[in-house]
Design a protein around this motif. Structure first.
Motif, PDB file in Angstrom:
ATOM      1  N   ALA A   8      40.964  42.383  50.469  1.00  0.00           N
ATOM      2  CA  ALA A   8      40.677  41.402  49.417  1.00  0.00           C
ATOM      3  C   ALA A   8      41.430  40.116  49.721  1.00  0.00           C
ATOM      4  O   ALA A   8      42.618  40.143  50.068  1.00  0.00           O
ATOM      5  CB  ALA A   8      41.124  41.947  48.068  1.00  0.00           C
ATOM      6  N   GLU A  37      42.585  36.740  48.003  1.00  0.00           N
ATOM      7  CA  GLU A  37      42.737  36.301  46.609  1.00  0.00           C
ATOM      8  C   GLU A  37      43.768  35.184  46.490  1.00  0.00           C
ATOM      9  O   GLU A  37      44.626  35.028  47.351  1.00  0.00           O
ATOM     10  CB  GLU A  37      43.232  37.493  45.748  1.00  0.00           C
ATOM     11  N   LYS A  58      47.282  35.743  41.460  1.00  0.00           N
ATOM     12  CA  LYS A  58      46.650  36.951  40.912  1.00  0.00           C
ATOM     13  C   LYS A  58      46.338  37.963  42.015  1.00  0.00           C
ATOM     14  O   LYS A  58      45.409  38.769  41.876  1.00  0.00           O
ATOM     15  CB  LYS A  58      45.367  36.557  40.181  1.00  0.00           C
ATOM     16  N   GLU A  95      46.904  41.775  41.000  1.00  0.00           N
ATOM     17  CA  GLU A  95      46.065  42.096  39.842  1.00  0.00           C
ATOM     18  C   GLU A  95      44.569  42.164  40.246  1.00  0.00           C
ATOM     19  O   GLU A  95      43.878  43.148  39.962  1.00  0.00           O
ATOM     20  CB  GLU A  95      46.296  40.995  38.800  1.00  0.00           C
ATOM     21  N   ASN A  96      44.101  41.131  40.973  1.00  0.00           N
ATOM     22  CA  ASN A  96      42.688  41.115  41.368  1.00  0.00           C
ATOM     23  C   ASN A  96      42.364  42.200  42.402  1.00  0.00           C
ATOM     24  O   ASN A  96      41.293  42.806  42.358  1.00  0.00           O
ATOM     25  CB  ASN A  96      42.297  39.743  41.937  1.00  0.00           C
ATOM     26  N   LYS A 140      41.926  45.453  40.733  1.00  0.00           N
ATOM     27  CA  LYS A 140      40.618  45.544  40.056  1.00  0.00           C
ATOM     28  C   LYS A 140      39.544  45.945  41.068  1.00  0.00           C
ATOM     29  O   LYS A 140      38.675  46.770  40.779  1.00  0.00           O
ATOM     30  CB  LYS A 140      40.255  44.185  39.455  1.00  0.00           C
ATOM     31  N   LYS A 141      39.612  45.335  42.272  1.00  0.00           N
ATOM     32  CA  LYS A 141      38.622  45.659  43.322  1.00  0.00           C
ATOM     33  C   LYS A 141      38.774  47.118  43.756  1.00  0.00           C
ATOM     34  O   LYS A 141      37.787  47.813  43.976  1.00  0.00           O
ATOM     35  CB  LYS A 141      38.806  44.747  44.539  1.00  0.00           C
TER      36      LYS A 141
END
Ligand code: CTP
Length: 386
Positions: A314, A316, A320, A323-324, A327-328
């Motif tokens: 990811a 990002e 974040k 956190e992001n 989520k992924k």
């Protein structure tokens, strides 16, 4: 870093051993060179002494135990180039000079990189000796095909420096991933607008290729599905080429059940043009391209997941990042996600976080992507190998 005893024997390819010593020193290893007597006619020991910063040896001089002490000092004994004569002597247990006697007393790992005339290499007696050596656990780096110094074409050229360096790193690592099959995607996919134009991104494939090298070093069987790449291909790894996201999707689906671990590292194009023009699109005042969403390969792998360990990436914003990424990881049903801040793109220095579905998070910092890959693989080994 390791202590490498480099044996050189008489083959014209010995000039490449000079470069090999330089590269090993650059990688932080310590090198001592032991030469067969005849090899000194090609290159003086002074060259190896200057390059390695250590004494190079052709005979015992005033240390009668040199053939014991040199192998004992080393973590790995490499003979490159290994002449066909030296190879056969080692296979038969003959010790008639310092180099072959060192091979006899050596208890650790031995890596031989033969070089010679194609007919000599193919000779059944030599092939039997090679088989014998392999059965004893000797790592044999096959010579390459091509035009030989003797003007013949065929297998006989010493393996390239890049291949040798990769095999040396392989020989120095434990093999906790022996028997594991790893599928990695790398590079950028391309979505064609017409015959000559496409939408893509800047991915070089370096991270995916570095991961492929390191997974192999730790014993895994590796296949890479690669889009467009500019990074150097990893040696000894099967690379399957694709162009578009759709092709990558199909190849990944074909191979997913083969794999024990799947690493989705490719920078997949998220969109493709709704229509691809067959010829070359003519210039016009305005052009509107309608884009449609590509399948999310990683999400589909998560949805279909059975036995494989699934790893995603990811990219990002730093604020974040965790956190992001988390989520992924949850949204796509992953086991592991590697999160990188936007600033890491195009940078030499690597930084990121490896997050496991059980909640463990480890910060990774490295001076290049190969080192970063090794940190990741080591963390994965800890998590998945009992
Ligand atoms: N990925 C994929 N198929 C796509 C897009 C991305 O398999 N069509 C994979 C990438 O290989 C990577 C992960 O999904 O492992 C995350 O990609 P990223 O672009 O960071 O996130 P997206 O999920 O596409 O979401 P967004 O761009 O909105 O952050």
């Amino acid at each position: 870093m390791a202590k490498i005893l480099l044996g050189v024997s008489s083959s014209i390819a010995i000039y490449k051993a000079c470069e090999l010593v330089r590269e090993l020193i650059k990688s932080g290893h310590e090198v001592k060179v032991v030469m067969s007597p005849f090899s000194e006619r090609f290159i003086s020991r002074l060259t190896f002494e200057a390059l390695s910063g250590n004494k190079a040896y052709v005979d015992w001089e005033d240390d009668p135990l040199l053939h014991i002490n040199l192998p004992r000092w080393s973590d790995l004994f490499v003979i490159a180039p290994c002449s066909i004569n030296t190879l056969s002597k080692i296979a038969l247990g003959i010790g008639d000079n310092l180099l072959t006697t060192c091979a006899l007393s050596h208890k650790g790992k031995l890596l031989l990189a033969p070089a010679g005339n194609v007919e000599m290499y193919k000779n059944p007696a030599v092939q039997e000796n090679i088989k014998r050596l392999r059965e004893r656990g000797v790592i044999l780096v096959e010579p390459e095909e091509g035009r030989l110094i003797c003007q013949e074409e065929g297998q006989g050229r010493l393996a390239s420096i890049q291949r040798l360096l990769d095999w040396i790193e392989y020989a120095l690592r434990p093999k906790p991933l022996e028997g594991k099959r790893v599928l990695i995607t790398a590079g950028a996919t391309r979505e064609f607008i017409d015959r000559v134009r496409f939408i893509s991104n800047l991915s070089s494939g370096l991270m995916g290729f570095s991961l492929a090298r390191v997974f192999r070093w730790y014993g895994a069987q590796v296949k890479v599905i690669a889009g467009f790449t500019t990074a150097e291909e990893p040696p000894e790894v099967e690379i399957l080429r694709v162009l578009s996201t759709k092709e990558m999707y199909e190849k990944v689906m074909d191979l997913k059940d083969w794999a024990d671990i799947i690493v989705m590292n490719s920078a997949v194009a998220d969109y493709r043009p709704l229509e691809t023009y067959e010829g070359k699109l003519k210039k016009q005042e305005r052009l509107t391209l309608e884009l449609v969403k590509n399948p999310d390969i990683l999400a589909e792998l998560g949805r279909l997941k059975k036995d494989y360990v699934l790893i995603g990436f990811a990219l990002e914003e730093r604020q974040k990042l965790q956190e992001n990424a988390l989520k992924k990881l949850q949204g796509k049903n992953l086991d592991v996600i590697v999160a990188n801040p936007l600033e890491s793109m195009g940078s030499e220095q690597y930084e990121g976080i490896i997050l496991f579905k059980e909640g463990k998070a480890i910060n990774l910092k490295a001076s290049n992507k190969l080192q970063a890959s090794e940190l990741m693989v080591k963390e994965l080994v800890k998590a998945i190998v009992p």
